[in-house]
Design an enzyme around this catalytic site. Sequence first.
Site, mmCIF file in Angstrom:
data_model
loop_
_atom_site.group_PDB
_atom_site.id
_atom_site.type_symbol
_atom_site.label_atom_id
_atom_site.label_comp_id
_atom_site.label_asym_id
_atom_site.label_seq_id
_atom_site.Cartn_x
_atom_site.Cartn_y
_atom_site.Cartn_z
ATOM 1 N N SER A 1 -9.439 3.165 1.548
ATOM 2 C CA SER A 1 -8.267 3.671 0.855
ATOM 3 C C SER A 1 -7.396 2.576 0.259
ATOM 4 O O SER A 1 -6.499 2.854 -0.542
ATOM 5 C CB SER A 1 -7.433 4.524 1.824
ATOM 6 O OG SER A 1 -6.937 3.742 2.896
ATOM 7 N N LYS B 1 0.839 -1.197 0.000
ATOM 8 C CA LYS B 1 0.000 0.000 0.000
ATOM 9 C C LYS B 1 0.875 1.249 0.000
ATOM 10 O O LYS B 1 1.843 1.335 0.753
ATOM 11 C CB LYS B 1 -0.938 -0.010 1.213
ATOM 12 C CG LYS B 1 -1.964 1.102 1.191
ATOM 13 C CD LYS B 1 -3.006 0.934 2.299
ATOM 14 C CE LYS B 1 -4.013 2.082 2.252
ATOM 15 N NZ LYS B 1 -5.095 1.923 3.253
ATOM 16 N N SER C 1 -11.057 1.643 5.512
ATOM 17 C CA SER C 1 -10.151 1.558 4.360
ATOM 18 C C SER C 1 -9.754 0.152 3.956
ATOM 19 O O SER C 1 -9.218 -0.054 2.869
ATOM 20 C CB SER C 1 -8.889 2.389 4.630
ATOM 21 O OG SER C 1 -9.196 3.757 4.599
#
Length: 476
Positions: free
Chosen positions: A156, A81, A180
């Site tokens: 996210s 990520k 997220s």
Amino acid sequence: MDKDICFSSAQNLAKAIHERELSVREVMEAHIKQIKRVNSQVNAIVSLNEEVALKEAAKADEALEAGKPVGPFHGLPIAIKDTHNAIGFPATSGSLALRDHYPSEDDLIVERLRSAGAIVIGKTNVPEFAAGAHTFNEVFGATRNPYDLGKTAGGSSGGAAAAVTCGMIPFADGSDMGGSLRYPACFNNVVGLRTSPGRIPLPKAALYSPLGVQGPIARSVDDAFFMMSVISGPDNRSPLSIEEPGEKFLEPVQPDLKGLRIAYSTDFGGILPVEPEVRSNLEEQVKVFQDLGCQVEEACPDLHEAEEVFQVLRAWEFELSYSEIFNRFRELIKPSVIWNIEKGRNLSGPDIGRAERLRTLLYNRMRAFFTQYDALILPVTQVAAFDVNLEYPVQISGVKMENYIDWMRSCYYISAVGNPSLSIPSGFTSGGTPLGLQIVGPHRADFEVLKIGRAFEHATGYGKMRPEIALGEKIN
């Protein structure tokens, strides 16, 4: 052969590599080919480095040839990520302010993945500073939903979930403050676990805050268990660290849920607006739990204080974490992030104190609730995947959303109380985009939440349906 590799479970891939049925290079080349074929359409993986990936694959094969001891993830490709630091790759957090930022050390979760033998091949796309459950930014653009390219992939951890469902990587790391992990898992028909604070130690600016956590994204609960066995476990860099070792997640899972007490609510006890299709989808799943032998009834703890708790403490943590970048690069930061940081700057001590008092009240209310029930079933999201060109839904069932996180209440109310929550596939909308339910468990009951999810997954099979685009078919 490439499809067999790319859509094999992480556990089976690892086993095939360890037993020399597949070389690491074969596995890596198959995944790189899949990335090249699909990623230009969905924009899930960014900062890909094919040269590094193949060099590391060669080294991994050499280690096997030499008979050296290797880790459980040996040779498995992973993209990290973009809010997490991985040496050799930029960590932009989707912000123009950090587009040239190269970290000098790995984050703890990346350390663990590399130590287990995973090979970092790139990063996964995020919204700027992971703010909002829709992945778009000025550095790399938007990540599109693989089931409908005109829709959001969530966020996210949107790039991570889209990459996993498309077979670009076998599993991925994610993080979750307000949903997220759960939103992108839901919108991409994969599994995402919001872990208990401290389950995966997280050194960060707000060292004692339980609001933001990290967790796995996988195509199955079994692979989530597998990933948790490596990324969870104690570390004294985090004072919230849970002492239970990661090996806990390798223990045999009993499939029987008979007698388990399950509560459910389609709308959090009537306090949240929920689209009719989302509501009816969850109601359909009640029978699944009944058929599994669970005692199911409609019930939900009162969570109305979670609104203030989350909004205040999120703003406080945003200001704490991003104030220096904000001071230097305000003109490069998106308005919603500026709003959240400024909200944090306007808080008073009594504001924060009141939020903490309310969080204590919520904790004890949830603790009491889970003396009566073993799990709480809720919708992950109040809306289906929306237009990729929107920043956020401006209304839900006629109720106006005041800001970019208002539509995320179905997840961030659970973040406010700190209980573990699993997002798991629960079917599709009439338009063909995935839906999911979240299984919320008692304090620190991560293993038990995964166990319930595994039984539901095996009973339904919703998560087996991959997007046509990932299988070589065209979609709109």
